[in-house]
Design a protein around this motif. Sequence first.
Motif, PDB file in Angstrom:
ATOM      1  N   VAL A  25      -9.154  -0.198   0.135  1.00  0.00           N
ATOM      2  CA  VAL A  25      -8.770  -1.160  -0.910  1.00  0.00           C
ATOM      3  C   VAL A  25      -9.116  -2.457  -1.227  1.00  0.00           C
ATOM      4  O   VAL A  25      -9.360  -3.449  -0.007  1.00  0.00           O
ATOM      5  CB  VAL A  25      -7.317  -0.934  -0.446  1.00  0.00           C
ATOM      6  CG1 VAL A  25      -6.659  -1.670  -1.937  1.00  0.00           C
ATOM      7  CG2 VAL A  25      -6.202   0.281  -0.846  1.00  0.00           C
ATOM      8  N   LEU A  26      -9.444  -2.931  -2.100  1.00  0.00           N
ATOM      9  CA  LEU A  26     -10.204  -3.597  -2.497  1.00  0.00           C
ATOM     10  C   LEU A  26      -9.009  -5.205  -3.055  1.00  0.00           C
ATOM     11  O   LEU A  26      -9.446  -5.474  -4.389  1.00  0.00           O
ATOM     12  CB  LEU A  26     -11.174  -3.896  -3.038  1.00  0.00           C
ATOM     13  CG  LEU A  26     -12.741  -3.281  -2.983  1.00  0.00           C
ATOM     14  CD1 LEU A  26     -13.749  -2.771  -3.916  1.00  0.00           C
ATOM     15  CD2 LEU A  26     -12.967  -3.975  -1.900  1.00  0.00           C
ATOM     16  N   ASP A  27      -8.253  -5.564  -1.848  1.00  0.00           N
ATOM     17  CA  ASP A  27      -7.167  -6.554  -2.233  1.00  0.00           C
ATOM     18  C   ASP A  27      -6.753  -7.190  -1.009  1.00  0.00           C
ATOM     19  O   ASP A  27      -6.056  -6.623  -0.030  1.00  0.00           O
ATOM     20  CB  ASP A  27      -5.750  -5.705  -3.467  1.00  0.00           C
ATOM     21  CG  ASP A  27      -4.866  -6.789  -2.980  1.00  0.00           C
ATOM     22  OD1 ASP A  27      -4.893  -7.895  -3.337  1.00  0.00           O
ATOM     23  OD2 ASP A  27      -4.284  -6.513  -4.335  1.00  0.00           O
TER      24      ASP A  27
ATOM     25  N   PRO B 288     -11.940  -8.875  -1.217  1.00  0.00           N
ATOM     26  CA  PRO B 288     -13.677  -8.939  -2.093  1.00  0.00           C
ATOM     27  C   PRO B 288     -14.217  -9.449  -2.253  1.00  0.00           C
ATOM     28  O   PRO B 288     -15.010 -10.277  -2.823  1.00  0.00           O
ATOM     29  CB  PRO B 288     -12.801  -8.209  -3.683  1.00  0.00           C
ATOM     30  CG  PRO B 288     -11.379  -8.876  -3.078  1.00  0.00           C
ATOM     31  CD  PRO B 288     -11.320  -8.585  -1.816  1.00  0.00           C
TER      32      PRO B 288
ATOM     33  N   GLY C 219      -8.802  -0.462  -6.429  1.00  0.00           N
ATOM     34  CA  GLY C 219      -9.010  -2.149  -6.979  1.00  0.00           C
ATOM     35  C   GLY C 219      -8.791  -2.688  -8.621  1.00  0.00           C
ATOM     36  O   GLY C 219      -9.201  -1.523  -9.411  1.00  0.00           O
ATOM     37  N   GLN C 220      -9.119  -3.445  -8.569  1.00  0.00           N
ATOM     38  CA  GLN C 220      -9.754  -3.959  -9.872  1.00  0.00           C
ATOM     39  C   GLN C 220     -10.802  -3.692 -10.851  1.00  0.00           C
ATOM     40  O   GLN C 220     -12.110  -3.302  -9.398  1.00  0.00           O
ATOM     41  CB  GLN C 220      -9.235  -6.176 -10.336  1.00  0.00           C
ATOM     42  CG  GLN C 220      -7.761  -6.118  -9.594  1.00  0.00           C
ATOM     43  CD  GLN C 220      -6.638  -5.222 -11.055  1.00  0.00           C
ATOM     44  OE1 GLN C 220      -7.722  -5.108 -12.227  1.00  0.00           O
ATOM     45  NE2 GLN C 220      -5.661  -5.719 -10.265  1.00  0.00           N
TER      46      GLN C 220
ATOM     47  N   THR D  47     -13.883  -5.877  -9.226  1.00  0.00           N
ATOM     48  CA  THR D  47     -13.881  -6.508  -7.655  1.00  0.00           C
ATOM     49  C   THR D  47     -14.443  -5.287  -7.548  1.00  0.00           C
ATOM     50  O   THR D  47     -15.402  -4.914  -6.284  1.00  0.00           O
ATOM     51  CB  THR D  47     -12.155  -6.924  -7.517  1.00  0.00           C
ATOM     52  OG1 THR D  47     -11.835  -7.420  -7.764  1.00  0.00           O
ATOM     53  CG2 THR D  47     -12.341  -6.239  -6.205  1.00  0.00           C
TER      54      THR D  47
ATOM     55  N   HIS E 257      -7.598  -0.230  -9.947  1.00  0.00           N
ATOM     56  CA  HIS E 257      -6.461  -0.726  -9.922  1.00  0.00           C
ATOM     57  C   HIS E 257      -5.352  -1.180 -11.536  1.00  0.00           C
ATOM     58  O   HIS E 257      -6.426  -1.266 -12.212  1.00  0.00           O
ATOM     59  CB  HIS E 257      -5.832  -2.067  -9.192  1.00  0.00           C
ATOM     60  CG  HIS E 257      -5.377  -1.878  -7.882  1.00  0.00           C
ATOM     61  ND1 HIS E 257      -5.288  -3.181  -7.330  1.00  0.00           N
ATOM     62  CD2 HIS E 257      -5.104  -0.866  -7.163  1.00  0.00           C
ATOM     63  CE1 HIS E 257      -4.909  -2.719  -5.851  1.00  0.00           C
ATOM     64  NE2 HIS E 257      -4.683  -1.509  -6.297  1.00  0.00           N
TER      65      HIS E 257
ATOM     66  N   CYS F 140       1.309  -0.774   0.142  1.00  0.00           N
ATOM     67  CA  CYS F 140      -0.087   0.129   0.070  1.00  0.00           C
ATOM     68  C   CYS F 140       0.928   1.671  -0.315  1.00  0.00           C
ATOM     69  O   CYS F 140       0.593   2.453   0.611  1.00  0.00           O
ATOM     70  CB  CYS F 140      -0.880   0.207   1.118  1.00  0.00           C
ATOM     71  SG  CYS F 140      -2.871  -0.707   0.848  1.00  0.00           S
TER      72      CYS F 140
END
Length: 258
Positions: free
Chosen positions: A100-102, A123, A148-149, A152, A173, A79
Motif C-alpha cells: 500500500v503506497l500511502d 512513496p 495506490g494512486q 504513485t 486507489h 486499511c
Amino acid sequence: MWNLGVGALWRAAYLRTVRSSFATVPLYRERWALDGREDPVVVKGRTGSTGGALPAEEAVRKLVDLVPLAGGAATSEPCRGLGRVLRIARPVAAGDVVVVLDPRLPRPPAYLPPGVRGCVLDPDSPPDTALSALVNTLRGNGTVVAVGQDKTVAAFAATLPDELVRQVAAVPHRELDSLDNGPFGVLHDPLLGYLGAFGECGRWHLDWTRVYARSTSAGLVFTLLRQHSPRLVDVVVAGGVRGTVEPCPRHGTPVVLT
C-alpha cells in the motif's frame, strides 16, 4: 433486482447498526435525540435534516465521541477492508505481497488472505529504502500487488529492477469523487477504509456485508456495519458526492453509481 434477498438483509443490518448506535454511542445519542433523523426515525416526531448524514470532517474531530459507552478504539483504520475488496478487484494468492503506497496509513493492512504478506511504503521515501522493504517481504515468485494512486504506483514501479517490475500488478486507489471505468481499482476513503472495488462486470461493487451506503440530501453516505468502535454511521465522504446505490444487474449485490 436484488440477489436472494440481499437488499432485505443489507437493510436489516443497517437498521440494527443505527439503533445500536443511538442506544450506545454518545455523539449519536445527543445528535439524534435533539434533532432526530430520518430513515429510520429513532425519535418519534423528529426527522432531523440531511437524512442523518455526518460530515467526515466532524467525525474525525469527534472520534472519541463515536466510541460506544462500553469502550473501544478511538482511532480510524484507513486499511480496513483491503483484503476483502481485493478479492473483487484483483484476487491475490499465497506468496503475493500487497504494498500500500500511502504515507498516511499507520500500519500494514490486516486480514489479508492466508499466505499473503502486506506492507505500507511511503512513496516519497528513497528508492533503496522502498526496494529493501519490498524484497524482505517477497516470497518465491509471487506477485507484488501495488495499491495506490496511479502516479504513485507508476513512480514506485520505476524504482524497481526489471525482474521485479514484471511481478507488479497495479490496483489504483479511487475515492468516491474520482471513480472511473476500471479495469481495476478499489474504492477508498481515508476515514472509513476500503469500501468496495471495480468488478469484472464493469461496476463499482460495495463490500456489502460490511459497508452500507445510501443517498441523502448531503450526498452519498456510508456506514460500517461490523466496526464496533469508533462507530461510523451515515458518514458523508469526499465532500458530498451525488449518486445512487442500486443492485448490479448481473450479480444482484449493491453497486455505486456517481
